[in-house]
Every structure is written in structure tokens, then in C-alpha cells.
Scaffold this motif. Structure first.
Motif, PDB file in Angstrom:
ATOM      1  N   ASP A  83       0.837  -1.204   0.000  1.00 24.44           N
ATOM      2  CA  ASP A  83       0.000   0.000   0.000  1.00 24.44           C
ATOM      3  C   ASP A  83       0.870   1.252   0.000  1.00 24.44           C
ATOM      4  OD1 ASP A  83      -2.319  -1.494   0.015  1.00 24.44           O
ATOM      5  OD2 ASP A  83      -2.655  -1.302   2.177  1.00 24.44           O
ATOM      6  N   TYR A  84       1.977   1.199   0.712  1.00 29.00           N
ATOM      7  CA  TYR A  84       2.882   2.347   0.755  1.00 29.00           C
ATOM      8  C   TYR A  84       3.444   2.647  -0.628  1.00 29.00           C
ATOM      9  CZ  TYR A  84       6.585   5.417   2.586  1.00 29.00           C
ATOM     10  OH  TYR A  84       7.406   6.479   2.865  1.00 29.00           O
ATOM     11  N   VAL A  85       3.877   1.622  -1.332  1.00 31.82           N
ATOM     12  CA  VAL A  85       4.418   1.818  -2.676  1.00 31.82           C
ATOM     13  C   VAL A  85       3.362   2.432  -3.589  1.00 31.82           C
ATOM     14  CG1 VAL A  85       5.346   0.640  -4.706  1.00 31.82           C
ATOM     15  CG2 VAL A  85       6.115  -0.034  -2.424  1.00 31.82           C
ATOM     16  N   ARG A  86       2.149   1.935  -3.514  1.00 28.26           N
ATOM     17  CA  ARG A  86       1.087   2.461  -4.376  1.00 28.26           C
ATOM     18  C   ARG A  86       0.712   3.893  -4.013  1.00 28.26           C
ATOM     19  NH1 ARG A  86      -0.782  -2.974  -4.030  1.00 28.26           N
ATOM     20  NH2 ARG A  86      -1.979  -2.487  -2.132  1.00 28.26           N
ATOM     21  N   SER A  87       0.977   4.290  -2.756  1.00 27.09           N
ATOM     22  CA  SER A  87       0.530   5.606  -2.307  1.00 27.09           C
ATOM     23  C   SER A  87       1.276   6.761  -2.961  1.00 27.09           C
ATOM     24  CB  SER A  87       0.656   5.703  -0.780  1.00 27.09           C
ATOM     25  OG  SER A  87       2.029   5.798  -0.377  1.00 27.09           O
ATOM     26  N   PHE A  88       2.513   6.530  -3.409  1.00 27.90           N
ATOM     27  CA  PHE A  88       3.231   7.648  -4.045  1.00 27.90           C
ATOM     28  C   PHE A  88       4.029   7.241  -5.275  1.00 27.90           C
ATOM     29  CE2 PHE A  88       6.391   5.896  -1.204  1.00 27.90           C
ATOM     30  CZ  PHE A  88       7.630   6.206  -1.725  1.00 27.90           C
ATOM     31  N   ASP A  89       3.893   5.983  -5.709  1.00 29.34           N
ATOM     32  CA  ASP A  89       4.462   5.504  -6.966  1.00 29.34           C
ATOM     33  C   ASP A  89       5.930   5.909  -7.130  1.00 29.34           C
ATOM     34  OD1 ASP A  89       4.487   4.201  -9.408  1.00 29.34           O
ATOM     35  OD2 ASP A  89       3.800   5.963 -10.516  1.00 29.34           O
ATOM     36  N   PRO A  90       6.807   5.391  -6.267  1.00 33.96           N
ATOM     37  CA  PRO A  90       8.227   5.776  -6.344  1.00 33.96           C
ATOM     38  C   PRO A  90       8.874   5.302  -7.645  1.00 33.96           C
ATOM     39  CG  PRO A  90       7.923   3.883  -4.905  1.00 33.96           C
ATOM     40  CD  PRO A  90       6.556   4.366  -5.248  1.00 33.96           C
ATOM     41  N   PRO A  91       9.900   6.010  -8.092  1.00 30.87           N
ATOM     42  CA  PRO A  91      10.579   5.660  -9.357  1.00 30.87           C
ATOM     43  C   PRO A  91      11.546   4.490  -9.167  1.00 30.87           C
ATOM     44  CG  PRO A  91      11.601   7.598  -8.395  1.00 30.87           C
ATOM     45  CD  PRO A  91      10.439   7.259  -7.517  1.00 30.87           C
ATOM     46  N   VAL A  92      11.015   3.271  -9.143  1.00 30.70           N
ATOM     47  CA  VAL A  92      11.814   2.082  -8.861  1.00 30.70           C
ATOM     48  C   VAL A  92      12.173   1.370 -10.166  1.00 30.70           C
ATOM     49  CG1 VAL A  92      11.945  -0.089  -7.589  1.00 30.70           C
ATOM     50  CG2 VAL A  92      10.566   1.792  -6.688  1.00 30.70           C
ATOM     51  N   ARG A  93      13.449   0.996 -10.288  1.00 30.06           N
ATOM     52  CA  ARG A  93      13.877   0.083 -11.346  1.00 30.06           C
ATOM     53  C   ARG A  93      14.050  -1.291 -10.699  1.00 30.06           C
ATOM     54  NH1 ARG A  93      18.702   2.584 -14.948  1.00 30.06           N
ATOM     55  NH2 ARG A  93      18.494   0.469 -15.819  1.00 30.06           N
ATOM     56  N   THR A  94      13.090  -2.181 -10.914  1.00 28.01           N
ATOM     57  CA  THR A  94      13.126  -3.492 -10.286  1.00 28.01           C
ATOM     58  C   THR A  94      14.066  -4.429 -11.035  1.00 28.01           C
ATOM     59  OG1 THR A  94      11.220  -4.234 -11.563  1.00 28.01           O
ATOM     60  CG2 THR A  94      10.781  -3.236  -9.412  1.00 28.01           C
ATOM     61  N   HIS A  95      14.465  -5.490 -10.347  1.00 23.00           N
ATOM     62  CA  HIS A  95      15.368  -6.507 -10.911  1.00 23.00           C
ATOM     63  C   HIS A  95      16.628  -5.851 -11.505  1.00 23.00           C
ATOM     64  CE1 HIS A  95      12.182  -9.369 -10.213  1.00 23.00           C
ATOM     65  NE2 HIS A  95      11.348  -8.588 -10.880  1.00 23.00           N
ATOM     66  N   THR A  96      17.085  -4.834 -10.804  1.00 20.60           N
ATOM     67  CA  THR A  96      18.278  -4.090 -11.220  1.00 20.60           C
ATOM     68  C   THR A  96      19.272  -4.110 -10.068  1.00 20.60           C
ATOM     69  OG1 THR A  96      16.997  -2.670 -12.711  1.00 20.60           O
ATOM     70  CG2 THR A  96      19.154  -1.867 -11.990  1.00 20.60           C
ATOM     71  N   ARG A  97      20.327  -4.851 -10.231  1.00 24.70           N
ATOM     72  CA  ARG A  97      21.319  -5.029  -9.171  1.00 24.70           C
ATOM     73  C   ARG A  97      22.532  -4.125  -9.421  1.00 24.70           C
ATOM     74  NH1 ARG A  97      22.068  -8.895  -5.537  1.00 24.70           N
ATOM     75  NH2 ARG A  97      20.494 -10.207  -6.563  1.00 24.70           N
ATOM     76  N   VAL A  98      22.976  -3.444  -8.370  1.00 30.08           N
ATOM     77  CA  VAL A  98      24.206  -2.656  -8.457  1.00 30.08           C
ATOM     78  C   VAL A  98      25.372  -3.601  -8.188  1.00 30.08           C
ATOM     79  CG1 VAL A  98      25.509  -0.710  -7.550  1.00 30.08           C
ATOM     80  CG2 VAL A  98      23.007  -0.587  -7.674  1.00 30.08           C
ATOM     81  N   VAL A  99      26.182  -3.835  -9.192  1.00 24.54           N
ATOM     82  CA  VAL A  99      27.312  -4.758  -9.031  1.00 24.54           C
ATOM     83  C   VAL A  99      28.582  -4.020  -8.616  1.00 24.54           C
ATOM     84  CG1 VAL A  99      26.383  -6.484 -10.591  1.00 24.54           C
ATOM     85  CG2 VAL A  99      27.813  -4.658 -11.519  1.00 24.54           C
ATOM     86  N   GLU A 100      28.619  -2.717  -8.874  1.00 26.78           N
ATOM     87  CA  GLU A 100      29.744  -1.905  -8.387  1.00 26.78           C
ATOM     88  C   GLU A 100      29.349  -0.441  -8.402  1.00 26.78           C
ATOM     89  OE1 GLU A 100      33.918  -2.821  -9.393  1.00 26.78           O
ATOM     90  OE2 GLU A 100      34.046  -0.751 -10.132  1.00 26.78           O
ATOM     91  N   ALA A 101      29.772   0.270  -7.359  1.00 32.21           N
ATOM     92  CA  ALA A 101      29.604   1.720  -7.304  1.00 32.21           C
ATOM     93  C   ALA A 101      30.940   2.314  -6.894  1.00 32.21           C
ATOM     94  CB  ALA A 101      28.518   2.108  -6.305  1.00 32.21           C
ATOM     95  N   ARG A 102      31.352   3.357  -7.589  1.00 33.52           N
ATOM     96  CA  ARG A 102      32.661   3.966  -7.330  1.00 33.52           C
ATOM     97  C   ARG A 102      32.554   5.470  -7.546  1.00 33.52           C
ATOM     98  NH1 ARG A 102      32.351   1.194 -11.943  1.00 33.52           N
ATOM     99  NH2 ARG A 102      32.788   2.277 -13.903  1.00 33.52           N
ATOM    100  N   GLU A 103      33.524   6.192  -6.958  1.00 31.23           N
ATOM    101  CA  GLU A 103      33.554   7.636  -7.129  1.00 31.23           C
ATOM    102  C   GLU A 103      33.934   7.993  -8.560  1.00 31.23           C
ATOM    103  OE1 GLU A 103      35.008  10.033  -3.599  1.00 31.23           O
ATOM    104  OE2 GLU A 103      35.945   8.078  -3.195  1.00 31.23           O
ATOM    105  N   ARG A 104      33.342   9.062  -9.045  1.00 28.09           N
ATOM    106  CA  ARG A 104      33.617   9.558 -10.393  1.00 28.09           C
ATOM    107  C   ARG A 104      34.599  10.715 -10.312  1.00 28.09           C
ATOM    108  NH1 ARG A 104      28.638  12.313 -13.240  1.00 28.09           N
ATOM    109  NH2 ARG A 104      29.185  13.801 -11.597  1.00 28.09           N
ATOM    110  N   ASP A 105      35.520  10.775 -11.227  1.00 28.18           N
ATOM    111  CA  ASP A 105      36.449  11.906 -11.286  1.00 28.18           C
ATOM    112  C   ASP A 105      35.661  13.204 -11.372  1.00 28.18           C
ATOM    113  OD1 ASP A 105      38.557  10.148 -11.247  1.00 28.18           O
ATOM    114  OD2 ASP A 105      38.902  10.195 -13.425  1.00 28.18           O
TER     115      ASP A 105
END
Length: 416
Positions: A83-105
Motif C-alpha cells: 500500500d505504501y508503494v502504491r501511495s506515491f508511486d516511487p521511481p523504482v527500477r526493479t530486478h536491477t542489481r548494483v554490481v559496483e559503485a565507485r567515485e567519479r572523477d
């Protein structure tokens, strides 16, 4: 390029998204499965909350059901979060895994993604890590030495008694999951053997009210971690065991022992079907009871200080004590066919290639704000208060992080 990437769409990530939506900040939630899926995927069938329903207070979504002092079941929690998700329709990309995150120059971050359509890359000014603090289930190295005929699974995989082969079950660990799973199996008529750890316990009710409601009135869920005795060491504490099942009650392991459950101290080794325990059973029971009694006395003092009319209750009297501390167990001789490991989790942030971790692999932060500009955490146990890892406290932490993102407080703050 996007302004904010939130990694994880559980209740913490969704709470940050709700605040950012209200503030008009462009963002995306990156979710490896589906929003709040852990509640459906990692809880057993008879799971209930151990905190009263009125604790369920996410941004813009407060429990309004008929039983505020009751305890939602797993499926009710899942429905409430849907119900919470439906209440404000957040911008979710499902089945999307972050395999690496790093700082950008030059600032910001680069995130490598694994998506249903193949690899992808996303750049973001800010990253909020909302994956919680429980990632890799812990099993001791000696688990591999247990006879292969014995079924082994982690509490994360446990669903019900019928999932296990016939016979006795050894549950290892007495945190919230271990104690409640032991109770679940016991109520299903299984012969349960339980290896105790050092978890404390708390009364479900005292002097006419739920203990967690008393503690909330006393301000314990709002007290910053640095103000607790021992300071940040509070983050290493094990949660008290209690249950919300059947309207809520104490979990008294001594009473279970009277009813046939077999209790042991800390499991230290295993070879084949032979298990070894430290002689710590008596000490563990006494220590848990001491915390139970201490919390009741704290509530008594609060009632007296505030002049509250609440009926007194008699002191707890232990109904059972072991004659001796057992140090060995033969699984085969006792007909034990399964072991359920409930000894916790380790954090796993190997995908986050940013230098914000201590020697144990845990993030260093002050209320979710790290020393790396633009990198935040939310939803960690004891992130700021005792309530931070619970529905009761995540909203305030999420709002704090959102305000930091929009520039109200971009530097590392002093712990309040």
C-alpha cells in the motif's frame, strides 16, 4: 546522469524516496528484486512483528488498522508496504542489481548495473545506500563437518516445520529469529534442542501495557546512540527476544524446558553427529533474566516518577533451572535430523568501492552521513537511535538524509 540513486527499495529506501519526491528531487531506486521483497522472501510463515503495530510509521504512511497494540503477521506487513508503494508511486527500477559503485572523477558516482536487458551504467551526484545491515547469513566453519545426512539451513531460509524432515531439530542461536523459530517448531510438536547465545530478553507486557510502548514513552527509541552507555558500542548489541505471536507474549526458555525443549550453552564445535557446547547455559539464562528484570524495574521507576496509575506486578520467579550445563550432544542418538542456524549476518558491501568502512566491513558515518561527499546510508540498525532499524525510527533518519541531500546540511554533523 541523475541527481540521486537510492540502492535498495525496502522501507528505508522507500522512505528516502518519499521525502525526495516531496522535495522535488530527481532520483531513482535501484532494487535487485522488488520493493520490500525481503518481508515476503525471508520470513517464516508464522512470523509476526515483535513491535506493536503503532510503531509502523513511515513517511506519509502510518498504521491505521484496527489493532494498534497488536502485531502484524508477515503477510499483513507485506500488504501494508505494498500500500505504501502504491501511495506515491516511487521511481523504482526493479530486478536491477548494483554490481559496483565507485567515485567519479570530479565528483559524484558511477554505478555498474545488472538489469533484465543486460549490463548498464548509471551516473549519479549522490548515492544513498539503503540495503540494510544484514547481508550474508553466518554459519560457523564447523558446520561443514556435520554429518551430511543432517539437513542444515539458515533462519533466512526457514519457512515452517513441514519444510524439515521428520525428527528432532537443533536451533542454534537465541536472538529474535532463533527464539521465535524454536517456539514455532515447539508449537508444531517438534522435539526442539536449542543452543543459547548471549541475547537478552524483555517482557512483552508489564503493568498493563506493552513494554515497548512504555520504553517509547520513556524516550529510549529517540535517544542518540552516542548518549547510551558505551556510546557507539550499542550498535553491536543483540536485540531482546520476545514474540508478537497470538497477541504477544514473553519467550521464557525456562518454561519451554519444563515443556520438553532441551537447552544447551554456546555451540563450539561439531564433527559428524557429535556436537560440543561451552558450559554457558546457566549463565545465559541468568543474564537474559537479569536484563528482563532490569527493564521492568526501569519501567517501575518511570511509573513512580510520572505518577502513573498502573497496577503493580509480582517479580519474575524462574520456573526451572538446569541441574548442570550440558557440554555434548549426539545428533544421531537424539534423533535430530535438522539444524537451523540463527546466529546472525555479516555486512557485505563489496560492491561499494568507496573508502568509508572500518576494519569489520561496517560503514563509518554519523547518522547516515559519511565523510565522502554525496554518499549516505539509511536503514542500519542503531544508525542514530534504537529505532533506526525499525519502522518507528526510519522516517526521521530518512528525512535527515534527504535534507542533507538538498543542501541543508552537507557536512558531517555532530552526533545529536
Amino acid at each position: 546522469m541523475i541527481r540521486v540513486a537510492i540502492v535498495g527499495a525496502g522501507q528505508a529506501g522507500l522512505s528516502v524516496s518519499h521525502h525526495l519526491t516531496r522535495l522535488g528531487v530527481e532520483h531513482v531506486l535501484l532494487e535487485a528484486a522488488t520493493p520490500a521483497h525481503e518481508w515476503a522472501d525471508s520470513r517464516w510463515d508464522n512470523f509476526t512483528l515483535v513491535t506493536p503495530n503503532w510503531h509502523c510509521r513511515l513517511p506519509g504512511h502510518v498504521y491505521e488498522g484496527p489493532d494498534p497494540d497488536g502485531f502484524m503477521t508477515r503477510d499483513e506487513v507485506v500488504a501494508w508496504l505494498d500500500d505504501y508503494v502504491r501511495s506515491f508511486d516511487p521511481p523504482v527500477r526493479t530486478h536491477t542489481r548494483v554490481v559496483e559503485a565507485r567515485e567519479r572523477d570530479g565528483g559524484g558516482f558511477v554505478l555498474d548495473l545488472e538489469t533484465p536487458d543486460g549490463p548498464d551504467t548509471l551516473e549519479a551526484d549522490d548515492v544513498v545506500v539503503a540495503t540494510g545491515g544484514y547481508h550474508r547469513p553466518i554459519e560457523p566453519a564447523f558446520a561443514r563437518a556435520i554429518d551430511p545426512s543432517v539437513t542444515q539451513l539458515h533462519s533466512q531460509q526457514y519457512r515452517n516445520a513441514d519444510q524439515l524432515p521428520e525428527g528432532g531439530v537443533l536451533v542454534v542461536g537465541t536472538g529474535q529469529s532463533g527464539a521465535q523459530i524454536a517456539e514455532d517448531l515447539h508449537l508444531e510438536g517438534r522435539q526442539v534442542h536449542l543452543a543459547l547465545g548471549d541475547a537478552p530478553r524483555v517482557a512483552r507486557f508489564h503493568r498493563g501495557r506493552d513494554c515497548m510502548t512504555w520504553l517509547a514513552d520513556m524516550g529510549l527509541y529517540d535517544t542518540a546512540v552516542a548518549q547510551y552507555p558505551g556510546g557507539l558500542a550499542a550498535r553491536e548489541k543483540t536485540n531482546h527476544y520476545v514474540t508478537g505471536r497470538d497477541g504477544g507474549r514473553d519467550i521464557d526458555l525456562r518454561a519451554f524446558a519444563l515443556d520438553g525443549m532441551r537447552l544447551y550453552g554456546k555451540l563450539t564445535d561439531a564433527q559428524g553427529t557429535d556436537l560440543t557446547f561451552a558450559p554457558t547455559l546457566t549463565r545465559s539464562l541468568d543474564a537474559a533474566d537479569a536484563v528482563y528484570t532490569s527493564i521492568r524495574r526501569d519501567i517501575d521507576r518511570f511509573i513512580e516518577r510520572e505518577g502513573i496509575d498502573a497496577p503493580p506486578e509480582p517479580d519474575y520467579v524462574p520456573p526451572w533451572a538446569p541441574d548442570a550445563d550440558p557440554t555434548s550432544l549426539d545428533l544421531a542418538a537424539e534423533g535430530i535430523t535438522s539444524v537451523v542456524w540463527a546466529i546472525g549476518y555479516r555486512p557485505d558491501y563489496r560492491w561499494l568501492r568507496v573508502g568509508v568502512f572500518d576494519g569489520t566491513g561496517r560503514p563509518t558515518h554519523t547518522r547516515g552521513v559519511t565523510a565522502v561527499p554525496g554518499l549516505f546510508f539509511v536503514g542500519l540498525p542503531w544508525m542514530h537511535t534504537w529505532g533506526s532499524g525499525r519502522f518507528l525510527g526510519v522516517a526521521a533518519d530518512a528525512e535527515h538524509v534527504a535534507q542533507c541531500i538538498v543542501g541543508a546540511q552537507r557536512s558531517v554533523p555532530a552526533e545529536a
